[in-house]
Design a protein around this motif. Structure first.
Motif, mmCIF file in Angstrom:
data_model
loop_
_atom_site.group_PDB
_atom_site.id
_atom_site.type_symbol
_atom_site.label_atom_id
_atom_site.label_comp_id
_atom_site.label_asym_id
_atom_site.label_seq_id
_atom_site.Cartn_x
_atom_site.Cartn_y
_atom_site.Cartn_z
ATOM 1 N N THR A 40 -1.191 -4.378 5.534
ATOM 2 C CA THR A 40 -2.150 -4.748 4.487
ATOM 3 C C THR A 40 -2.713 -6.146 4.780
ATOM 4 O OG1 THR A 40 -0.803 -3.483 2.931
ATOM 5 C CG2 THR A 40 -2.400 -5.007 1.991
ATOM 6 N N THR A 65 0.831 -1.201 0.000
ATOM 7 C CA THR A 65 0.000 0.000 0.000
ATOM 8 C C THR A 65 0.869 1.257 0.000
ATOM 9 O OG1 THR A 65 -1.602 -1.229 1.310
ATOM 10 C CG2 THR A 65 -1.952 1.142 1.150
ATOM 11 N N ASN A 120 -8.621 0.014 4.716
ATOM 12 C CA ASN A 120 -8.021 1.068 3.888
ATOM 13 C C ASN A 120 -8.738 1.244 2.554
ATOM 14 O OD1 ASN A 120 -6.205 1.612 5.865
ATOM 15 N ND2 ASN A 120 -4.594 0.315 5.030
ATOM 16 N N GLU A 121 -9.215 0.117 1.999
ATOM 17 C CA GLU A 121 -9.962 0.228 0.736
ATOM 18 C C GLU A 121 -11.254 1.025 0.937
ATOM 19 O OE1 GLU A 121 -9.557 -1.291 -2.762
ATOM 20 O OE2 GLU A 121 -7.712 -0.571 -1.833
ATOM 21 N N TRP A 155 -6.111 -3.993 4.727
ATOM 22 C CA TRP A 155 -6.578 -3.847 3.339
ATOM 23 C C TRP A 155 -8.079 -3.550 3.291
ATOM 24 C CZ3 TRP A 155 -5.963 -3.365 -1.724
ATOM 25 C CH2 TRP A 155 -6.812 -4.000 -2.610
ATOM 26 N N TRP A 185 7.245 -6.202 0.822
ATOM 27 C CA TRP A 185 6.212 -7.241 0.882
ATOM 28 C C TRP A 185 6.659 -8.464 0.075
ATOM 29 C CZ3 TRP A 185 6.076 -3.228 -2.594
ATOM 30 C CH2 TRP A 185 5.801 -3.530 -3.913
#
Ligand code: LFR
Length: 468
Positions: free
Chosen positions: A251, A11, A296-297, A293, A75
Motif C-alpha cells: 500500500t 488493504t 489499487n484505488e 494504493w 501495518w
C-alpha cells in the motif's frame, strides 16, 4: 517446522502455512481476505469482522496440516484501546482519515527525532492519540497495535515488539522503553503501554478454545515476530551483502537501508527519513512514499477491465510521457482516485491520460520518480551508494515497475519476494523455535529458495530470472 504467518495489511490480510527448515522455505497454504472497514462508524476498522475473517482463514490453513507456531505482523500506526476488562472501547480508527491533518505541527521535529528516532507525522500513533477524546483516554487501560490486539485475542497476553514500538513516535530509542514524557503529552500513562519484547521470542500459547477452534495442537506457541510489516519484509529481503537499498512496496512504499547506526536527528531534519527499529536492534532508515494504493484505488473502480490487461497495455506505452506528484497530499484519501489523478496530470503535464492504460503508465512512472528521488536523498544524506535495489512486497510482482525503476535508478533491481512480510514473519518464528540462526541465514534461505526477477537499467531481450 510449520509456521502459521498472519500478515495484515491496510488493504488485505493473508494467513499462510509456511514450511521452514535450513534448506527449505515453502508457502504451503495461503488464504487472503480484504481488510474490513466499518461504514457505520465512519473512518474505522471493523475489528470484530477482521477477527472472524482471520480465524476463518486460519482454520482453512490449519486444515492443510500441522502448525508448530503462530506469528502476526501488521501495518503500522493504527491501534486499539482496551478498557480494564480487556474489551475494545471503540472500533479502531483508520489512519487514512482527515481527522489528523495538521496534528503533527504540534510537535517539535528535532525533539521528537532526538527521543524517538522518527519524525512527527500526521497519522502516527501519537498524532492519532491526540485526536482521541479525554473520556476515551481516561478509560484506557492498554493500547495495542492491530497485530498485537489479534495476538491478545488469541493468547490473552498483551505485549508488543521493538519494531512496532519504534513506529509510534512514543518510544525512546536510547533506553528502548516507552517515553513517559511523550506519553503524558498524548494523555496516557506508562502503564497503558504493553511490554516491549525482542523480535523472535515466544510470547505465550494460544488459548485452549482458540486451539480447538482452529484445529491446531493444544499449547501451540505464539511468537513475537517483527510486528511491523515493513520490518518483517526487510528480514525476508534476499540481500547477500550490506550495501543494498530496499523498497518495500505494498500500500505504501518504504525506501531505505539497514544500518547499525542511526542518522542523527539534526542531520535527518526535514528529509522525511526516519530511523525505525528492525530485528536485533538494527536501524531501518527509510522514507514513506505513496505505493500501490494509487494503482489499487483505480483498479478497484475499474471492475470491468482486468488489472493484468491494463498493466500489460501500460507496459507497451512510452515511459515518462505523463507524470504527476505522487506525494500530493490530496492523494492520501480521495473520493475518486482516477478523477484526481487526471486532475493532477492536467495541472502538471497539461493533459489528462487518454485511456486507463495511459493512467496506469502515469501512476507507475510517477511512483518511480518518487522512489528515485528518495534514493538520491538517502544517498546524499548518508554519503554512500547502494549497489543493488531489492524491491519486495506486492510491487515486486509488477514487471512494469521493476523495469522502469532499474532504468530510472540506473542500477540492478532484484524484485521479490512478493510475500516478503509473510515470509519474514515465518522466518522469525523458525528462528524462535531454533530452525534458523539469524537474519543472515534467513536472507540466504530466501535467496536460495525464492525466485527473484532481475531488471537491468538497459532492458534485456529476455529478462533474466534468478531461479533457485
Ligand atoms: C506499510 C506500513 C508503513 C507505515 C504505514 C502506515 O504497510 O506499515 O511502514 O508507515 O504502513 O502504517
Amino acid at each position: 517446522m510449520h509456521a502459521m504467518a498472519i500478515d495484515l495489511g491496510a488493504t488485505s490480510g493473508r494467513v499462510a502455512r509456511v514450511y521452514v527448515d535450513e534448506s527449505e522455505l515453502t508457502v504451503l497454504d495461503l488464504v487472503r481476505f480484504a481488510t474490513p472497514t466499518s461504514d457505520s462508524h465512519g473512518a474505522r476498522w471493523d475489528f470484530e469482522k477482521l477477527m472472524t475473517l482471520l480465524l476463518d482463514a486460519a482454520r482453512q490453513v490449519a486444515d492443510g496440516g500441522p502448525i508448530d507456531s503462530v506469528g502476526i505482523d501488521a501495518w503500522g500506526a493504527d491501534y486499539g484501546l482496551l478498557e480494564r476488562n480487556g474489551s475494545l472501547i471503540e472500533a479502531p480508527f483508520r489512519y487514512r482519515d482527515a481527522r489528523t491533518v495538521g496534528v503533527s505541527r504540534r510537535y517539535d521535529e528535532l525533539r521528537t527525532r532526538t527521543i524517538t528516532g522518527v519524525m512527527p507525522h500526521d497519522f502516527s500513533t501519537a498524532c492519532q492519540l491526540l485526536t482521541e477524546s479525554e473520556r476515551t483516554l481516561s478509560r484506557t487501560a492498554m493500547l495495542l497495535s492491530i497485530g498485537d490486539l489479534v495476538a491478545y485475542r488469541l493468547t490473552g497476553h498483551a505485549a508488543t515488539d521493538c519494531s512496532w514500538a519504534s513506529t509510534t513516535q512514543l518510544f525512546d530509542v536510547h533506553s528502548l522503553s516507552w517515553s513517559t514524557d511523550l506519553l503524558a503529552e498524548v494523555g496516557l500513562g506508562r502503564d497503558a503501554m504493553p511490554e516491549v519484547q525482542p523480535c523472535g521470542t515466544v510470547r505465550g500459547e494460544l488459548l485452549p478454545q482458540v486451539c480447538d477452534q482452529l484445529g491446531v495442537a493444544g499449547r501451540t506457541p505464539l511468537v513475537t515476530v517483527a510486528g511491523h510489516d515493513t520490518a518483517s519484509a526487510i528480514v525476508a529481503t534476499p540481500a547477500s551483502s550490506d550495501d543494498f537499498i530496499y523498497i518495500s512496496c505494498g500500500t505504501w512504499a518504504l525506501i531505505g537501508v539497514e544500518s547499525n547506526e542511526r542518522v542523527l536527528a539534526d542531520r535527518a531534519l526535514g528529509t522525511g527519513f526516519v530511523n525505525e527499529l528492525g530485528v536485533d536492534g538494527v536501524s531501518t532508515i527509510h522514507r514513506n512514499a505513496a505505493g500501490l494504493w494509487l494503482l489499487n484505488e483505480c483498479l478497484g473502480r475499474w471492475t470491468d477491465t482486468s488489472g493484468d490487461t491494463l498493466l500489460a497495455a501500460a507496459a507497451a506505452l512510452p515511459v515518462g510521457q505523463l507524470v504527476f506528484d505522487s506525494e500530493d497530499p490530496r492523494l492520501f484519501a480521495p473520493e475518486d482516485m482516477p478523477t484526481l489523478i487526471a486532475e493532477l496530470t492536467r495541472e502538471g503535464a497539461g493533459r489528462v491520460p487518454a485511456n486507463r492504460a495511459e493512467m496506469v503508465r502515469a501512476i507507475i512512472d510517477s511512483l518511480v520518480l518518487a522512489f528515485v528521488r528518495a534514493i538520491e536523498d538517502l544517498e546524499a544524506m548518508l554519503g554512500r551508494r547502494g549497489a543493488v535495489i531489492h524491491l519486495v512486497g506486492g510491487g515486486a510482482a509488477l514487471p512494469i515497475l521493476g523495469q522502469a525503476l532499474a532504468a530510472a535508478a540506473g542500477r540492478t533491481v532484484l524484485a521479490g519476494p512478493v510475500e516478503a512480510s509473510l515470509l519474514g514473519n515465518a522466518l522469525l518464528q523458525a528462528r524462535a523455535l531454533g530452525s534458523v540462526p539469524d537474519t543472515a541465514a534467513c536472507r540466504a534461505l530466501v535467496s536460495r529458495t525464492q525466485t527473484a526477477h532481475r531488471y537491468e537499467p538497459e532492458p534485456q531481450p529476455n529478462p533474466r530470472e534468478d531461479t533457485p
